[in-house]
Scaffold this active site. Structure first.
Site, PDB file in Angstrom:
ATOM      1  N   LYS A  64      86.658  -5.876  56.919  1.00  0.00           N
ATOM      2  CA  LYS A  64      85.430  -5.555  57.761  1.00  0.00           C
ATOM      3  C   LYS A  64      85.545  -6.347  59.140  1.00  0.00           C
ATOM      4  CE  LYS A  64      83.227  -4.029  53.649  1.00  0.00           C
ATOM      5  NZ  LYS A  64      82.588  -4.306  52.312  1.00  0.00           N
ATOM      6  N   GLN A 108      79.038  -9.031  49.728  1.00  0.00           N
ATOM      7  CA  GLN A 108      79.965  -8.155  49.112  1.00  0.00           C
ATOM      8  C   GLN A 108      79.920  -8.127  47.722  1.00  0.00           C
ATOM      9  OE1 GLN A 108      82.757  -6.788  50.967  1.00  0.00           O
ATOM     10  NE2 GLN A 108      83.148  -6.003  48.746  1.00  0.00           N
ATOM     11  N   ASP A 131      74.039  -2.789  54.705  1.00  0.00           N
ATOM     12  CA  ASP A 131      74.562  -2.095  53.624  1.00  0.00           C
ATOM     13  C   ASP A 131      73.622  -1.089  52.974  1.00  0.00           C
ATOM     14  OD1 ASP A 131      76.879  -1.794  52.300  1.00  0.00           O
ATOM     15  OD2 ASP A 131      76.583  -3.352  50.774  1.00  0.00           O
TER      16      ASP A 131
END
Ligand code: NDP
Length: 294
Positions: A64, A108, A131
């Protein structure tokens, strides 16, 4: 169950090149960021938080960061030990929420056992929810007013549009009902006027329902579950699943068998994965634009 009638005349299946599509979309974003910077603004910035030492998660986080840097987006990484407490992680999120130089926040997953993923998702400022896991973000998707949307479903819609798959009036079957894939992709397809059937582990006659699909999205994590005779000739088959089997990544769809039946198929490698990261960048850039009103 025999193979569908298309056996005599195999269909020319388009195989998604997820890397190429991702590259082209990222190129457009790089241009956009270049213009913002040329106008004297700072580039957007994504903060990535990783708690624990899971090697796969570390590699995702690195990927990422590389993706951010390749399009001129800043990223900051916060690597926390496995022993991190929920309070410590929430405090870091509060700091990132308050930091005007951070536009998107990604924590994450999976998190260490002692930390509630729901509590973490709820702590992220919805304006920085790259996200798209905050309940307010999901609620907006339900209401049809979302700007930030879960990355994998957004990536799937971009793939369908790129390949000019008709969505309006199509019967879309989604296997899986998770908050990050199954539910949001069902809503996005329905908002584009598909008729959506959502399936899960208790669905009866799954194969029969799948055979009716013009668009079939498989997001279960069950390797090669979708067989050739589950697929209607000419359907678009989106394989989201990624499971490691004997050191190899395997999708939910029996790729080789379904090729020649589907009109479009996405491979488990270089398929939806690169599109997911691309949409994370897209969400961060959009969050930046919305916050800065540029
Ligand atoms: P979850 O485990 O949260 O959800 C899986 C879903 O599949 C559940 O709704 C479950 O049903 C359903 N399911 C499981 N077994 C069956 C079955 N035999 N028949 C029908 N339905 C079944 O997974 P995620 O949605 O998070 O992820 C799904 C897959 O996609 C995973 O392999 C994951 O690694 C991959 N993934 C890939 C991404 C990418 O970028 N390529 C991004 C995100 C995920 P029930 O609700 O009844 O339990």
């Amino acid at each position: 169950m025999s193979r569908p009638a298309a056996e005599d005349a195999p269909i020319e299946t388009q195989v998604l090149d997820g890397l190429a599509l991702a590259k082209s979309l990222r190129g457009e974003m790089a241009e956009e960021i270049g213009k913002l910077v040329a106008a004297g603004l700072r580039p957007p910035c994504l903060a990535v938080v990783l708690a624990g030492d899971d090697p796969a998660s570390r590699s995702y986080v690195k990927g990422k960061q590389r993706a951010c840097s390749a399009i001129g987006m800043d990223s900051v990484e916060h690597l926390l030990p496995e022993s991190t407490t929920q309070d410590e992680l929430l405090e870091l999120i509060d700091q990132l929420n308050a930091n005007d130089g951070v536009d998107g926040i990604l924590v994450q997953l999976p998190l260490p056992d002692a930390i509630s993923a729901a509590a973490v998702a709820e702590r992220v400022d919805p304006a920085k929810d790259a996200d798209a896991l905050h309940p307010l973000t999901s609620g907006r998707l339900l209401a049809g007013t979302a700007k930030l949307v879960s990355c994998t479903p957004l990536g799937i819609m971009a793939v369908l549009d790129h390949h000019e798959i008709p969505i309006e009036g199509a019967h879309a079957v989604v296997i899986g009902r998770s908050n990050i894939v199954g539910k949001p992709i069902s809503l996005l397809l329905q908002q584009r006027n598909a008729t959506v059937t959502m399936c899960h582990s208790r669905t009866r006659d799954l194969a029969g329902i799948c055979r009716q699909a013009d668009i079939l999205v498989a997001a279960t994590g069950r390797p090669c579950m979708v067989k050739a005779d589950w697929v209607k000739p000419g359907a678009a088959v989106i394989d989201v699943g990624v499971t490691e089997v004997d050191g190899k990544l395997v999708g939910d769809v029996d790729f080789e068998a379904v090729k020649g039946i589907a009109r479009l198929i996405t491979p488990s490698r270089r398929g939806i994965g690169p599109m997911t990261i691309t949409m994370l960048l897209r969400n961060t850039l959009l969050a930046y634009r919305l916050r800065k009103r540029v």
